[in-house]
Write a protein that holds these residues in place. Structure first.
Motif, mmCIF file in Angstrom:
data_model
loop_
_atom_site.group_PDB
_atom_site.id
_atom_site.type_symbol
_atom_site.label_atom_id
_atom_site.label_comp_id
_atom_site.label_asym_id
_atom_site.label_seq_id
_atom_site.Cartn_x
_atom_site.Cartn_y
_atom_site.Cartn_z
ATOM 1 N N ILE A 1 0.599 -1.118 -0.055
ATOM 2 C CA ILE A 1 -0.098 0.014 -0.357
ATOM 3 C C ILE A 1 0.253 1.203 -0.222
ATOM 4 N N LEU A 2 0.836 2.186 -1.001
ATOM 5 C CA LEU A 2 1.850 2.955 -0.787
ATOM 6 C C LEU A 2 1.016 4.813 -1.512
ATOM 7 N N LYS A 3 0.867 5.528 -1.332
ATOM 8 C CA LYS A 3 0.417 6.969 -1.159
ATOM 9 C C LYS A 3 0.511 7.160 -2.658
ATOM 10 N N ARG A 4 -0.611 7.309 -3.396
ATOM 11 C CA ARG A 4 -0.378 8.131 -4.503
ATOM 12 C C ARG A 4 0.808 8.655 -5.121
ATOM 13 N N ASN A 5 0.430 9.932 -3.865
ATOM 14 C CA ASN A 5 1.628 10.752 -5.178
ATOM 15 C C ASN A 5 3.224 10.067 -5.388
ATOM 16 N N LEU A 6 3.215 8.779 -4.589
ATOM 17 C CA LEU A 6 4.684 7.909 -5.444
ATOM 18 C C LEU A 6 5.091 6.931 -6.631
ATOM 19 N N VAL A 7 4.202 7.686 -7.112
ATOM 20 C CA VAL A 7 3.359 7.221 -8.885
ATOM 21 C C VAL A 7 4.747 8.290 -9.389
ATOM 22 N N LYS A 8 4.785 9.063 -9.013
ATOM 23 C CA LYS A 8 5.087 10.267 -9.976
ATOM 24 C C LYS A 8 6.607 10.367 -10.018
ATOM 25 N N MET A 9 7.169 9.194 -8.919
ATOM 26 C CA MET A 9 8.894 8.648 -8.965
ATOM 27 C C MET A 9 9.037 7.772 -9.522
ATOM 28 N N ILE A 10 8.011 7.086 -10.324
ATOM 29 C CA ILE A 10 8.261 6.168 -11.402
ATOM 30 C C ILE A 10 8.069 6.735 -12.646
ATOM 31 N N PRO A 11 9.531 6.078 -13.160
ATOM 32 C CA PRO A 11 10.083 7.067 -14.681
ATOM 33 C C PRO A 11 8.509 6.155 -15.614
ATOM 34 N N LYS A 12 7.989 7.167 -16.458
ATOM 35 C CA LYS A 12 6.685 6.892 -17.363
ATOM 36 C C LYS A 12 7.214 5.702 -18.699
ATOM 37 N N ASN A 13 6.823 4.135 -18.592
ATOM 38 C CA ASN A 13 6.661 3.142 -19.193
ATOM 39 C C ASN A 13 7.763 3.105 -19.661
ATOM 40 N N GLN A 14 8.906 2.494 -18.169
ATOM 41 C CA GLN A 14 10.022 2.199 -18.418
ATOM 42 C C GLN A 14 10.218 1.125 -17.513
ATOM 43 N N PHE A 15 10.983 -0.256 -17.186
ATOM 44 C CA PHE A 15 10.717 -0.683 -16.917
ATOM 45 C C PHE A 15 11.659 -0.312 -15.274
ATOM 46 N N TYR A 16 10.672 -0.381 -13.946
ATOM 47 C CA TYR A 16 10.878 0.076 -12.812
ATOM 48 C C TYR A 16 10.514 -1.478 -11.848
ATOM 49 N N ASP A 17 10.956 -1.535 -11.178
ATOM 50 C CA ASP A 17 10.548 -3.022 -10.162
ATOM 51 C C ASP A 17 9.973 -1.807 -8.400
ATOM 52 N N ILE A 18 9.448 -1.882 -7.630
ATOM 53 C CA ILE A 18 9.063 -1.844 -6.703
ATOM 54 C C ILE A 18 9.607 -2.208 -5.588
ATOM 55 N N THR A 19 11.222 -2.562 -5.867
ATOM 56 C CA THR A 19 11.493 -2.424 -5.225
ATOM 57 C C THR A 19 12.645 -0.998 -5.258
ATOM 58 N N ASP A 20 12.781 -0.915 -6.185
ATOM 59 C CA ASP A 20 13.731 0.405 -6.526
ATOM 60 C C ASP A 20 12.995 1.274 -5.360
ATOM 61 N N LEU A 21 11.455 1.802 -5.917
ATOM 62 C CA LEU A 21 10.682 2.232 -5.026
ATOM 63 C C LEU A 21 11.061 2.754 -3.694
ATOM 64 N N MET A 22 11.322 1.550 -3.406
ATOM 65 C CA MET A 22 11.233 0.811 -1.977
ATOM 66 C C MET A 22 12.584 1.645 -1.143
ATOM 67 N N LYS A 23 13.950 1.725 -2.173
ATOM 68 C CA LYS A 23 15.412 1.783 -1.997
ATOM 69 C C LYS A 23 15.369 3.050 -2.110
ATOM 70 N N ASN A 24 14.812 3.701 -3.382
ATOM 71 C CA ASN A 24 14.158 5.257 -3.167
ATOM 72 C C ASN A 24 13.696 6.071 -2.078
ATOM 73 N N ASN B 1 9.411 7.142 5.569
ATOM 74 C CA ASN B 1 8.286 6.196 6.110
ATOM 75 C C ASN B 1 8.125 4.727 5.232
ATOM 76 N N LEU B 2 9.207 3.667 4.971
ATOM 77 C CA LEU B 2 8.363 2.986 4.643
ATOM 78 C C LEU B 2 8.777 1.746 6.040
ATOM 79 N N VAL B 3 7.406 0.993 5.940
ATOM 80 C CA VAL B 3 7.164 -0.210 7.280
ATOM 81 C C VAL B 3 6.253 -1.741 6.406
ATOM 82 N N HIS B 4 6.503 -2.959 6.897
ATOM 83 C CA HIS B 4 6.333 -4.111 6.473
ATOM 84 C C HIS B 4 4.728 -4.436 8.010
ATOM 85 N N ALA B 5 4.185 -4.823 7.540
ATOM 86 C CA ALA B 5 3.379 -6.100 8.497
ATOM 87 C C ALA B 5 2.946 -7.309 8.127
#
Length: 346
Positions: free
Chosen positions: A287-310, A317-321
């Protein structure tokens, strides 16, 4: 659901009410909602209300508007998270959602709905599933049968039970078969939109192809999981600490078959005989805040783990449940076999 089946005009008789109550099939409790000439809801009506009226005076021609419960429980403008536990504690089974004028918007059947989460979801279902070949040579992995329905349908039905009504499905390999199976989602009472990847975009890249998410928070999950995760618990974990992203985690146990030394240089200070270690691993649900989508490059290969590292790098604030329940990532033939055996017992 056709709301006409559970709405009755205030001028109808209690006999009309009984007939309509007798024909209810779509909700788990026999209840009607009484409206006036402007379709404003003025009360609820059950067979108990009618029975009490008949015991009182035996008048079968009495109007339902004079018999209904005008102190019924409802929610207005429920666009945010609703805590249904409060209603369950009061033994409420059906919760109507009304607008500012008290006109019908929707109902929540608490027997069928675990929660009402104000989030949209994207299911990632475009992968080839090579490790499951030849099973996936003609069928996309998310459509492999698991019990009486495909893997991905188990996930969609669970999302629906938590009140999620808008689902995006990212597709590539044999994606037309997934689209043909679910259509626009109306048969399940939801809206499904398909996001097509021209090239593989990783585990988060497809998010960049959605023009406008409407919900403030987004749920992202792999389409080949089999789990009974409580999405409400994950969402509350996310909200309670104002996280930027919450990751569902699965416990992973490692058993060491030998003694493990604790050393200083080459000197053994202590040892543990055949220890076990437990780790929290990524379960492929976020589950993520919508504004994080702006950090994802448009139409390029990008893993969720890249966003987590970023996020970690930039102080987010990255948490686990932890998932309390079962979770199977169906990536290999042995995983699929395990899931097929498991479903026989639930």
């Amino acid at each position: 659901m056709d709301f006409k089946n559970i709405i009755i005009h205030q001028d109808k008789t209690i006999i009309d009410g009984l007939k309509k109550l007798n024909n209810i099939r779509e909700v788990s409790r026999l209840i009607l909602f009484v409206v006036d000439n402007s379709n404003v809801v003025i009360g609820s009506l059950t067979d108990g209300d009618i029975r009490r009226s008949l015991i009182k005076d035996g008048d079968v021609k009495k109007r339902v508007g004079n018999v209904c419960n005008k102190n019924f429980v409802y929610e207005q403008n429920a666009d945010s998270f609703l805590n249904l536990h409060n209603y369950r504690a009061k033994d409420i089974k059906i919760l109507p959602l009304l607008d500012n004028e008290k006109r019908f918007v929707n109902i929540i059947d608490l027997e069928k709905t675990k929660a009402v989460l104000p989030i949209e979801c994207m299911i990632m279902a475009g992968g080839r599933g090579k490790r499951l070949s030849p099973l996936t040579d003609d069928i996309p992995k998310p459509l492999l049968p698991l019990g009486e329905k495909p893997i991905i349908e188990h996930n969609i039905d669970r999302l629906i039970s938590f009140g999620i009504k808008k689902i995006y499905i990212s597709l590539k390999y044999l994606g037309e078969k997934v689209q043909e199976y679910f259509g626009d989602g109306s048969s399940k009472g939801i809206e499904i939109e398909y996001i097509w990847e021209e090239e593989p975009l990783g585990t988060a890249g497809a998010l960049s192809l959605v023009e406008n998410f409407e919900s403030e928070h987004l749920l992202l999950m792999n389409g080949d999981l089999f789990t009974n995760i409580n999405f409400e618990d994950l969402y509350k974990s996310f909200l309670n600490v104002n996280a930027d992203m919450a990751v569902a985690s699965a416990e992973y146990k490692v058993d060491i078959p030998y003694a493990v030394f604790e050393t200083e240089g080459n000197e053994v200070k202590d040892f543990k005989e055949k220890p076990s270690y437990r780790y929290h691993s990524n379960a492929g649900i976020y589950i993520l805040k919508r504004n994080l989508v702006k950090m994802i490059p448009k139409n390029q290969f990008y893993d969720i783990t890249d966003l987590m590292k970023n996020l970690i790098t930039n102080g987010g604030n990255l948490v686990h449940a932890p998932i309390i329940g079962f979770w199977i990532d169906i990536g290999k033939p042995e995983d699929y076999k395990q899931a097929q055996e498991f479903i026989k017992h639930i």
